[in-house]
Design a protein around this motif. Structure first.
Motif, short mmCIF file in Angstrom:
data_model
loop_
_atom_site.label_atom_id
_atom_site.label_comp_id
_atom_site.label_asym_id
_atom_site.label_seq_id
_atom_site.Cartn_x
_atom_site.Cartn_y
_atom_site.Cartn_z
N HIS A 136 1.01 -1.18 0.02
CA HIS A 136 -0.04 0.14 -0.10
C HIS A 136 0.84 1.29 -0.17
O HIS A 136 1.84 1.45 0.65
CB HIS A 136 -0.81 0.08 1.30
CG HIS A 136 -1.63 1.13 1.56
ND1 HIS A 136 -1.21 2.25 2.11
CD2 HIS A 136 -2.70 1.84 0.85
CE1 HIS A 136 -2.18 3.27 2.42
NE2 HIS A 136 -3.09 2.98 1.61
N VAL A 137 0.64 2.19 -0.90
CA VAL A 137 1.33 3.39 -0.88
C VAL A 137 0.60 4.60 -0.68
O VAL A 137 -0.60 4.49 -0.65
CB VAL A 137 2.03 3.65 -2.41
CG1 VAL A 137 3.06 2.36 -2.52
CG2 VAL A 137 0.89 3.64 -3.45
N ALA A 138 1.24 5.67 -0.11
CA ALA A 138 0.57 6.69 0.31
C ALA A 138 1.29 8.14 0.19
O ALA A 138 2.70 7.87 0.22
CB ALA A 138 0.15 6.68 1.62
N ASN A 145 7.26 3.14 19.03
CA ASN A 145 6.76 3.29 17.88
C ASN A 145 6.39 5.04 17.57
O ASN A 145 6.52 5.75 16.81
CB ASN A 145 5.82 2.61 17.16
CG ASN A 145 6.41 1.34 16.76
OD1 ASN A 145 7.59 1.10 16.58
ND2 ASN A 145 5.46 0.20 16.66
N CYS A 146 5.97 5.40 18.88
CA CYS A 146 5.26 6.90 18.71
C CYS A 146 6.51 7.81 18.63
O CYS A 146 6.19 9.16 18.19
CB CYS A 146 4.59 7.10 20.08
SG CYS A 146 5.55 7.10 21.62
N GLY A 160 -2.19 -1.71 8.30
CA GLY A 160 -2.84 -0.59 8.92
C GLY A 160 -2.17 0.06 10.13
O GLY A 160 -2.98 0.55 11.01
N THR A 161 -0.99 -0.76 10.68
CA THR A 161 -0.55 -0.33 12.09
C THR A 161 0.77 0.37 11.54
O THR A 161 1.48 -0.04 10.65
CB THR A 161 -0.38 -1.57 12.62
OG1 THR A 161 0.64 -2.55 12.43
CG2 THR A 161 -1.65 -2.31 13.11
N VAL A 180 6.46 10.51 0.27
CA VAL A 180 5.63 9.39 0.11
C VAL A 180 6.04 8.23 1.02
O VAL A 180 7.18 8.28 1.67
CB VAL A 180 5.79 8.71 -1.37
CG1 VAL A 180 5.16 9.68 -2.25
CG2 VAL A 180 7.24 8.65 -1.76
N GLY A 181 5.27 7.40 0.99
CA GLY A 181 5.52 5.93 2.02
C GLY A 181 5.04 4.89 1.52
O GLY A 181 3.92 4.78 0.63
N CYS A 182 5.36 3.58 1.97
CA CYS A 182 4.77 2.42 1.67
C CYS A 182 4.52 1.45 2.89
O CYS A 182 5.48 1.64 3.60
CB CYS A 182 5.18 1.46 0.15
SG CYS A 182 7.01 1.17 0.70
N ASP A 183 3.61 0.73 2.76
CA ASP A 183 3.42 -0.22 3.91
C ASP A 183 3.09 -1.46 3.46
O ASP A 183 2.64 -1.87 2.25
CB ASP A 183 2.60 0.24 5.04
CG ASP A 183 1.16 0.63 4.52
OD1 ASP A 183 0.26 -0.09 4.38
OD2 ASP A 183 0.89 1.83 4.36
#
Length: 224
Positions: free
Chosen positions: A101-103, A196-197, A133-134, A126-129
């Motif tokens: 998933h890219v955003a 992670n935060c 969803g986490t 941009v980013g991808c995962d």
């Protein structure tokens, strides 16, 4: 009388020649001024080369582009070719991670004149995962620097985060600054003890514009 006058004039002339040919005893030598350079027409300037294949049409002002629906290079996530966004998101096949998933992170988009042509370039984050969803599923973040030329959109380069991902989370893009001939990105990286935060490390990296219109990493330093 005329003969005497003639002899006197010849004597004066001979004395003048002798004086001119002799080496002066005092005073600095007078150096003739250099000849003025000839004026010629300036050499023609080569037209700038397009930095890679065009990504599509572009307006004169990149601030008018809707980046949430853009076609962008996918190399930051090892996606061959380009990726297409709809409402800032999309899906593609990565050589490293399979289906991803890219955003596009709209709040991090910035502008500045890198090429010196009087028009701003755009820095799109941009980013991808892995689609989970986490935060733990996030794979990589980067910045794509884009320019407009002759009504077409081109990428000057993709700026990946530079710090190793040995911590609990991949480094995050914090800010990007575009200035004449340079793109500077600040990233936040994770130490082993960070949650992670909350990344506690910071690294600043600079890319320099080199011919033919390509951004090349020139400096990277941990600042905290």
């Amino acid at each position: 009388m005329n003969r005497r006058v003639t002899q006197a004039l010849l004597a004066v002339a001979a004395a003048a020649v002798a004086t001119a040919c002799s080496t002066p005893d005092q005073g600095p030598r007078v150096t003739p001024a250099p000849a003025a350079p000839s004026v010629s027409a300036p050499l023609p300037t080569a037209s700038p080369r397009a930095p890679g294949p065009a990504l599509g049409p572009a307006p004169g002002d990149l601030r008018d582009v809707d980046w949430t629906r853009a076609v962008l290079p996918g190399d930051f996530c090892q996606i061959p070719g380009t990726m297409t966004l709809t409402d800032s998101e999309g899906e593609a096949d990565s050589k490293a991670w399979g289906r991803v998933h890219v955003a596009q992170l709209a709040h991090l988009t910035t502008y500045g004149d890198v090429t010196g042509d009087g028009r701003d370039e755009a820095a799109v984050t941009v980013g991808c995962d892995n689609g989970g969803g986490t935060a733990a599923g996030q794979l990589v973040f980067a910045v794509i620097v884009l320019t407009a030329r002759d009504g077409r959109l081109y990428a000057l380069g993709t700026l990946p985060t530079q710090h190793g991902s040995s911590g609990p989370h991949t480094p995050l893009v914090s800010t990007t600054k575009l200035t004449s001939g340079k793109a500077t990105m600040t990233e936040l990286w994770y130490r082993q003890s960070d949650a992670n935060c909350c990344p506690s490390g910071e690294r600043v990296s600079t890319w320099t514009l080199e011919a033919p219109d390509m951004l090349v990493l020139s400096h990277s330093k941990v600042t905290s």
